[in-house]
Scaffold this motif. Structure first.
Motif, PDB file in Angstrom:
ATOM      1  N   MET A  95      13.022  -5.738   0.194  1.00 37.30           N
ATOM      2  CA  MET A  95      13.443  -7.032   0.714  1.00 37.30           C
ATOM      3  C   MET A  95      12.377  -8.096   0.502  1.00 37.30           C
ATOM      4  SD  MET A  95      14.827  -7.922   4.566  1.00 37.30           S
ATOM      5  CE  MET A  95      13.310  -7.441   5.392  1.00 37.30           C
ATOM      6  N   GLY A  96      11.094  -7.694   0.540  1.00 35.71           N
ATOM      7  CA  GLY A  96      10.016  -8.657   0.336  1.00 35.71           C
ATOM      8  C   GLY A  96       9.078  -8.808   1.518  1.00 35.71           C
ATOM      9  N   THR A  97       9.173  -7.909   2.501  1.00 36.69           N
ATOM     10  CA  THR A  97       8.329  -7.982   3.695  1.00 36.69           C
ATOM     11  C   THR A  97       6.846  -7.950   3.321  1.00 36.69           C
ATOM     12  OG1 THR A  97       9.966  -7.019   5.187  1.00 36.69           O
ATOM     13  CG2 THR A  97       7.654  -6.699   5.778  1.00 36.69           C
ATOM     14  N   GLY A  98       6.047  -8.791   3.988  1.00 36.44           N
ATOM     15  CA  GLY A  98       4.619  -8.842   3.737  1.00 36.44           C
ATOM     16  C   GLY A  98       3.882  -7.670   4.356  1.00 36.44           C
ATOM     17  N   LEU A  99       2.678  -7.406   3.843  1.00 35.63           N
ATOM     18  CA  LEU A  99       1.889  -6.254   4.266  1.00 35.63           C
ATOM     19  C   LEU A  99       1.537  -6.326   5.753  1.00 35.63           C
ATOM     20  CD1 LEU A  99       0.468  -3.667   3.257  1.00 35.63           C
ATOM     21  CD2 LEU A  99      -1.563  -5.064   2.818  1.00 35.63           C
ATOM     22  N   ALA A 100       1.106  -7.487   6.237  1.00 32.76           N
ATOM     23  CA  ALA A 100       0.703  -7.618   7.642  1.00 32.76           C
ATOM     24  C   ALA A 100       1.883  -7.370   8.581  1.00 32.76           C
ATOM     25  CB  ALA A 100       0.104  -9.000   7.884  1.00 32.76           C
ATOM     26  N   TYR A 101       3.015  -7.946   8.243  1.00 30.39           N
ATOM     27  CA  TYR A 101       4.183  -7.773   9.091  1.00 30.39           C
ATOM     28  C   TYR A 101       4.640  -6.320   9.100  1.00 30.39           C
ATOM     29  CZ  TYR A 101       8.665  -8.702  11.315  1.00 30.39           C
ATOM     30  OH  TYR A 101       9.732  -8.704  12.178  1.00 30.39           O
ATOM     31  N   MET A 102       4.578  -5.659   7.929  1.00 29.62           N
ATOM     32  CA  MET A 102       4.986  -4.261   7.857  1.00 29.62           C
ATOM     33  C   MET A 102       4.070  -3.383   8.682  1.00 29.62           C
ATOM     34  SD  MET A 102       7.308  -2.332   6.695  1.00 29.62           S
ATOM     35  CE  MET A 102       7.405  -0.652   7.317  1.00 29.62           C
ATOM     36  N   ALA A 103       2.762  -3.663   8.656  1.00 30.03           N
ATOM     37  CA  ALA A 103       1.809  -2.889   9.452  1.00 30.03           C
ATOM     38  C   ALA A 103       2.126  -3.023  10.937  1.00 30.03           C
ATOM     39  CB  ALA A 103       0.387  -3.351   9.160  1.00 30.03           C
ATOM     40  N   ALA A 104       2.398  -4.251  11.378  1.00 28.33           N
ATOM     41  CA  ALA A 104       2.729  -4.477  12.779  1.00 28.33           C
ATOM     42  C   ALA A 104       4.019  -3.765  13.165  1.00 28.33           C
ATOM     43  CB  ALA A 104       2.844  -5.974  13.053  1.00 28.33           C
ATOM     44  N   SER A 105       5.011  -3.810  12.269  1.00 32.73           N
ATOM     45  CA  SER A 105       6.296  -3.163  12.530  1.00 32.73           C
ATOM     46  C   SER A 105       6.143  -1.652  12.622  1.00 32.73           C
ATOM     47  CB  SER A 105       7.291  -3.535  11.422  1.00 32.73           C
ATOM     48  OG  SER A 105       8.548  -2.930  11.640  1.00 32.73           O
ATOM     49  N   ALA A 106       5.356  -1.072  11.714  1.00 27.05           N
ATOM     50  CA  ALA A 106       5.139   0.378  11.724  1.00 27.05           C
ATOM     51  C   ALA A 106       4.402   0.816  12.987  1.00 27.05           C
ATOM     52  CB  ALA A 106       4.369   0.795  10.481  1.00 27.05           C
ATOM     53  N   LEU A 107       3.407   0.035  13.397  1.00 30.39           N
ATOM     54  CA  LEU A 107       2.670   0.366  14.620  1.00 30.39           C
ATOM     55  C   LEU A 107       3.595   0.331  15.833  1.00 30.39           C
ATOM     56  CD1 LEU A 107      -0.667  -1.577  14.009  1.00 30.39           C
ATOM     57  CD2 LEU A 107      -0.417   0.914  14.233  1.00 30.39           C
ATOM     58  N   TYR A 108       4.483  -0.662  15.884  1.00 31.78           N
ATOM     59  CA  TYR A 108       5.423  -0.739  16.997  1.00 31.78           C
ATOM     60  C   TYR A 108       6.342   0.474  17.003  1.00 31.78           C
ATOM     61  CZ  TYR A 108       9.485  -2.092  19.736  1.00 31.78           C
ATOM     62  OH  TYR A 108      10.512  -2.092  20.642  1.00 31.78           O
ATOM     63  N   ARG A 109       6.836   0.864  15.840  1.00 30.60           N
ATOM     64  CA  ARG A 109       7.766   1.995  15.777  1.00 30.60           C
ATOM     65  C   ARG A 109       7.103   3.316  16.148  1.00 30.60           C
ATOM     66  NH1 ARG A 109      12.997   1.234  16.642  1.00 30.60           N
ATOM     67  NH2 ARG A 109      13.554  -0.791  15.758  1.00 30.60           N
ATOM     68  N   MET A 110       5.785   3.388  16.035  1.00 35.55           N
ATOM     69  CA  MET A 110       5.080   4.598  16.455  1.00 35.55           C
ATOM     70  C   MET A 110       5.182   4.805  17.962  1.00 35.55           C
ATOM     71  SD  MET A 110       1.607   4.617  14.154  1.00 35.55           S
ATOM     72  CE  MET A 110       1.680   4.442  12.366  1.00 35.55           C
ATOM     73  N   THR A 111       5.487   3.747  18.700  1.00 29.98           N
ATOM     74  CA  THR A 111       5.608   3.834  20.156  1.00 29.98           C
ATOM     75  C   THR A 111       7.029   4.157  20.591  1.00 29.98           C
ATOM     76  OG1 THR A 111       6.128   1.477  20.507  1.00 29.98           O
ATOM     77  CG2 THR A 111       3.794   2.092  20.348  1.00 29.98           C
ATOM     78  N   ARG A 112       7.955   4.299  19.629  1.00 26.05           N
ATOM     79  CA  ARG A 112       9.345   4.599  19.915  1.00 26.05           C
ATOM     80  C   ARG A 112       9.697   5.982  19.384  1.00 26.05           C
ATOM     81  NH1 ARG A 112      11.444   2.206  23.639  1.00 26.05           N
ATOM     82  NH2 ARG A 112      13.490   2.662  22.771  1.00 26.05           N
ATOM     83  N   PRO A 113      10.679   6.679  19.979  1.00 26.31           N
ATOM     84  CA  PRO A 113      11.094   7.981  19.456  1.00 26.31           C
ATOM     85  C   PRO A 113      11.611   7.849  18.024  1.00 26.31           C
ATOM     86  CG  PRO A 113      11.995   7.604  21.650  1.00 26.31           C
ATOM     87  CD  PRO A 113      11.402   6.301  21.199  1.00 26.31           C
TER      88      PRO A 113
END
Length: 318
Positions: free
Chosen positions: A227-245
């Motif tokens: 889609m074109g997501t930037g590296l910083a945003y993807m890192a933040a998104s991945a970190l958030y998902r680590m806190t979810r099942p």
């Protein structure tokens, strides 16, 4: 000519374990669709027999069979099946169109409420409720934590004019995020609401796969890259998902799926203007928070909103 209100198209493949829940909850809706096209994408279980049973009882259900490709194809295959149903009818006869999965339990006023909100606010291009899944250990329903800035992929209700302007769905993973961003580019509003009467049960949790959950999360990371997501945003998104099942592994799978594509220079969506728009929005989300960033952008983009435009703005990527 008075147009019919609601067309629903449901791609499905081997959904015998779940589909009666969706079929029964649709029959129980306070506002039923004028036409419900269900595309059987080459099922090899009891799906065809169940569909035939319901189609014989309810005249608003139309079954479209599709040849078996030999495997489930999450993302591209789902949209391919959707368009098989789309081409089998006259979609221009309808005001609203919905892509609906067959692994859901919908509350009875689901479509009544959403259609009312579409009619009350003409800038809403796509909307939905929120998905929850049943936790087997606690027996409680748990939110899948989808953002308010888009309709969710398993039940996407569109104003037909908006759907036409954005060029419909991209036949690739992340189609269900690209559409919402394209809506905002054109001044439409994409939104979902987390309210009791709009919460539905997702019987197959988001991010799962025909193989396993990790594969599904890696696929999501690939989709974000495409889609074109930037590296910083993807890192933040991945970190958030680590806190979810599933804790840790879900976010790690997303991150690796994205990073693998980045390292191999995998092709991206061929729309530089869209990718630039997306990254500006994502930086705003990181700096302001997603809800505030979305509200600001929706206000700014009102100036470009042309609800009566008949041309398709985005083309060539189905």
């Amino acid at each position: 000519m008075v147009r019919a209100k609601l067309l629903i198209i449901s791609p499905c493949r081997n959904e015998a374990d779940y589909m009666r829940h969706t079929l029964d909850s649709m029959v129980a809706q306070t506002v039923r669709p004028d036409l419900w096209v269900i595309v059987d994408d080459g099922s090899t279980d009891q799906t065809p027999q169940i569909l035939a049973e319901y189609a014989a009882k309810y005249d608003f259900i139309k079954i479209v069979p599709k040849a078996n490709r030999g495997h489930r194809s999450v993302g591209p295959g789902v949209i391919e099946a959707f368009y098989a149903g789309y081409r089998a009818v006259r979609p221009d006869d309808f005001e609203y169109i919905c892509k609906l999965d067959l692994d859901l339990e919908l509350p009875p006023r689901y479509f009544e409420i959403l259609l009312k909100r579409l009619e009350e606010n003409p800038r809403i291009g796509t909307c939905s409720g929120k998905p929850y899944f049943l936790d087997n250990e606690s027996g409680k329903l748990i939110s899948e934590k989808c953002g308010d800035e888009n309709s969710v992929g398993m039940t996407k209700l569109f104003r037909k004019r908006c759907f036409d302007q954005i060029g419909g769905f991209v036949q690739q993973v992340m189609w269900d995020a690209i559409d919402g961003h394209r809506c905002r580019m054109l001044g439409w509003i994409a939104v979902s609401w987390d309210e009791p009467e709009l919460r539905f049960v997702h019987l197959r949790p988001m991010g799962s796969s025909q193989q396993n959950m990790l594969t599904g999360r890696m696929r999501h990371g690939f989709g974000q890259y495409f889609m074109g997501t930037g590296l910083a945003y993807m890192a933040a998104s991945a970190l958030y998902r680590m806190t979810r099942p599933p804790y840790l592994i879900g976010g790690m799978g997303m991150w690796w799926g994205y990073l693998k594509c980045l390292l191999t220079r995998h092709p991206r969506l061929e729309d530089p203007a869209f990718r630039a728009f997306l990254r500006r929005y994502q930086w705003s989300c990181l700096l302001r928070g997603k809800n505030k960033a979305t509200a600001i952008l929706n206000k700014q983009r009102a100036a470009v909103w042309r609800p009566e435009a008949t041309e398709t703005v985005f083309t060539g990527d189905r």
